[in-house]
Design an enzyme around this catalytic site. Structure first.
Site, PDB file in Angstrom:
ATOM      1  N   ARG A   1     -50.988 -63.002 -56.824  1.00 16.12           N
ATOM      2  CA  ARG A   1     -52.476 -63.308 -56.024  1.00 16.12           C
ATOM      3  C   ARG A   1     -52.139 -63.464 -54.813  1.00 16.12           C
ATOM      4  NH1 ARG A   1     -53.006 -66.300 -61.334  1.00 16.12           N
ATOM      5  NH2 ARG A   1     -55.126 -65.814 -62.244  1.00 16.12           N
TER       6      ARG A   1
ATOM      7  N   GLY B   1     -40.585 -67.980 -64.797  1.00 19.66           N
ATOM      8  CA  GLY B   1     -40.414 -68.928 -63.402  1.00 19.66           C
ATOM      9  C   GLY B   1     -41.053 -70.440 -63.694  1.00 19.66           C
ATOM     10  N   GLU B   2     -40.394 -71.065 -62.694  1.00 17.85           N
ATOM     11  CA  GLU B   2     -40.549 -72.367 -62.765  1.00 17.85           C
ATOM     12  C   GLU B   2     -41.850 -72.701 -61.893  1.00 17.85           C
ATOM     13  OE1 GLU B   2     -37.679 -74.943 -61.184  1.00 17.85           O
ATOM     14  OE2 GLU B   2     -36.812 -75.158 -63.014  1.00 17.85           O
TER      15      GLU B   2
ATOM     16  N   GLN C   1     -55.992 -64.727 -71.843  1.00 19.45           N
ATOM     17  CA  GLN C   1     -55.475 -66.092 -71.003  1.00 19.45           C
ATOM     18  C   GLN C   1     -56.261 -66.351 -69.926  1.00 19.45           C
ATOM     19  OE1 GLN C   1     -51.399 -64.570 -70.147  1.00 19.45           O
ATOM     20  NE2 GLN C   1     -51.577 -65.665 -68.320  1.00 19.45           N
TER      21      GLN C   1
ATOM     22  N   ASP D   1     -41.188 -59.676 -55.238  1.00 21.88           N
ATOM     23  CA  ASP D   1     -39.513 -59.921 -55.125  1.00 21.88           C
ATOM     24  C   ASP D   1     -39.155 -61.322 -56.392  1.00 21.88           C
ATOM     25  OD1 ASP D   1     -39.550 -58.343 -52.996  1.00 21.88           O
ATOM     26  OD2 ASP D   1     -39.105 -59.920 -51.415  1.00 21.88           O
ATOM     27  N   GLY D   2     -40.375 -62.289 -56.507  1.00 22.43           N
ATOM     28  CA  GLY D   2     -39.989 -63.186 -57.370  1.00 22.43           C
ATOM     29  C   GLY D   2     -39.560 -62.521 -58.661  1.00 22.43           C
ATOM     30  N   HIS D   3     -40.588 -61.667 -59.066  1.00 23.52           N
ATOM     31  CA  HIS D   3     -40.300 -60.981 -60.488  1.00 23.52           C
ATOM     32  C   HIS D   3     -38.835 -60.329 -60.466  1.00 23.52           C
ATOM     33  CE1 HIS D   3     -44.995 -60.804 -60.290  1.00 23.52           C
ATOM     34  NE2 HIS D   3     -44.550 -61.276 -61.624  1.00 23.52           N
TER      35      HIS D   3
ATOM     36  N   LYS E   1     -44.208 -67.324 -54.020  1.00 25.89           N
ATOM     37  CA  LYS E   1     -44.532 -65.705 -54.223  1.00 25.89           C
ATOM     38  C   LYS E   1     -45.460 -65.797 -55.578  1.00 25.89           C
ATOM     39  CE  LYS E   1     -41.311 -63.441 -51.715  1.00 25.89           C
ATOM     40  NZ  LYS E   1     -41.569 -62.265 -51.085  1.00 25.89           N
ATOM     41  N   SER E   2     -46.529 -65.058 -55.374  1.00 26.07           N
ATOM     42  CA  SER E   2     -47.394 -64.898 -56.579  1.00 26.07           C
ATOM     43  C   SER E   2     -48.176 -63.603 -56.457  1.00 26.07           C
ATOM     44  CB  SER E   2     -48.377 -65.942 -56.442  1.00 26.07           C
ATOM     45  OG  SER E   2     -49.645 -65.694 -57.213  1.00 26.07           O
TER      46      SER E   2
HETATM   47  O1  PAF Z   1     -46.752 -65.905 -66.047  1.00 27.61           O
HETATM   48  C1  PAF Z   1     -47.309 -64.770 -66.339  1.00 27.61           C
HETATM   49  O2  PAF Z   1     -47.170 -63.724 -65.627  1.00 27.61           O
HETATM   50  C2  PAF Z   1     -48.154 -64.732 -67.496  1.00 27.61           C
HETATM   51  O3  PAF Z   1     -48.778 -66.071 -67.806  1.00 27.61           O
HETATM   52  C3  PAF Z   1     -47.094 -64.414 -68.999  1.00 27.61           C
HETATM   53  C4  PAF Z   1     -46.174 -65.350 -69.091  1.00 27.61           C
HETATM   54  C5  PAF Z   1     -46.848 -62.895 -68.385  1.00 27.61           C
HETATM   55  C6  PAF Z   1     -47.967 -63.977 -70.062  1.00 27.61           C
HETATM   56  O4  PAF Z   1     -49.162 -63.220 -69.971  1.00 27.61           O
END
Ligand code: PAF
Length: 281
Positions: free
Chosen positions: A188, A148-149, A60, A34-36, A185-186
């Site tokens: 993960r 997101g913050e 990353q 939902d956060g997305h 929300k994540s």
């Molecule tokens: O926050 C994320 O999900 C990732 O770091 C992002 C900004 C999509 C970059 O891969």
């Protein structure tokens, strides 16, 4: 619509730009929640067309196991986005499409904002984020991009990135979206069971404790009490808890008038690493 290649994406965006429409970009790594969707809907408030990229960016991840375990469900993500709003272009490139033959991060100098907290505990992570976002901005050339913050250092890094690269993108932050328990929300969170999700709310409790007591207690005392809270909870391992000025994101032990501060936290439960942060004053 879903597109997988840069060529098809750019030809779609060409039509959108010819109509004089505003293009927004919401970069994601999928496993949408939902956060997305709140982020996408925030983008639609000021954009006519929103590109949502779904790409688990290998450069990353400083930990191969974290990359391998990162939840992936592109089919479900696409369905969710298509149901949410028309005028969403879902960009799902392969690693080769983005990186060609060299899956490598570029090196950036973001200064103090990426030196501590996530920058300290996830070596190389922010260069990987800078690299993928620079690529995505080049490919999409959006007017605006939304982040997101919850990943506050990341948001600040991207604002700095557009200064460094001079890419004409307006970078916009969106408030952290939370469960009713307060847990941020994540994607993960999908790797945790009900009990673990409950335990993980200590992260939010630590941040609200810091906020509620910021005027009365010293930073050292707040940190001490947060560390004690975590010592009582063996399932959840505190990686760091820091208070930093929002100006330079350098952790500090002293409070100054006229300076705004945020608390930052990372903790691990069941090998799942969660982060969060909160404005304190
Ligand atoms: O926050 C994320 O999900 C990732 O770091 C992002 C900004 C999509 C970059 O891969």
């Amino acid at each position: 619509m879903q597109v997988r290649t840069i060529e098809v994406l750019q030809s779609e965006l060409h039509k959108v730009k010819n109509r004089g429409e505003i293009i927004g970009l919401v970069p994601t790594m999928g496993a949408l929640h939902d956060g997305h969707l709140a982020l996408v809907n925030h983008a639609f408030e000021s954009c006519d067309c929103v590109v949502v990229s779904i790409f688990v960016n290998p450069t990353q991840f400083n930990n191969a196991s974290d990359l391998n375990h990162y939840p992936r469900d592109v089919e479900r993500d696409v369905e969710l986005l298509q149901k949410n709003k028309a005028n969403t272009i879902i960009f799902t490139p392969s690693v080769e499409e983005i990186y060609k033959e060299s899956v490598k991060a570029e090196e950036f100098d973001f200064g103090s904002i990426t030196q501590f907290m996530e920058g300290e505990f996830r070596q190389g992570h922010f260069n990987g984020v800078g690299t993928i976002i620079k690529h995505l901005f080049e490919i999409v050339q959006p007017h605006k991009a939304f982040f997101g913050e919850k990943d506050y250092q990341q948001l600040r890094l991207i604002k700095k990135l557009v200064q460094i690269t001079k890419q004409p993108v307006e970078v916009i932050g969106s408030p952290t979206y939370r469960e009713t328990s307060g847990l941020a929300k994540s994607s993960r969170n999908k790797r945790l069971n009900k009990k673990q999700l409950e335990t993980a709310t200590l992260i939010y409790q630590a941040l609200t404790f810091a906020k509620d007591n910021f005027n009365q207690l010293s930073i050292a005392e707040i940190k001490h009490q947060v560390i004690q809270l975590f010592e009582q909870e063996h399932q959840l391992e505190l990686e760091y808890f820091e208070i930093a000025s929002t100006h330079d994101l350098v952790p500090t032990e002293t409070k100054k008038a006229e300076v705004t501060y945020r608390a930052f936290i990372a903790a691990v439960i069941n090998e799942v690493r969660l982060i969060d942060n909160m404005a304190l004053n």
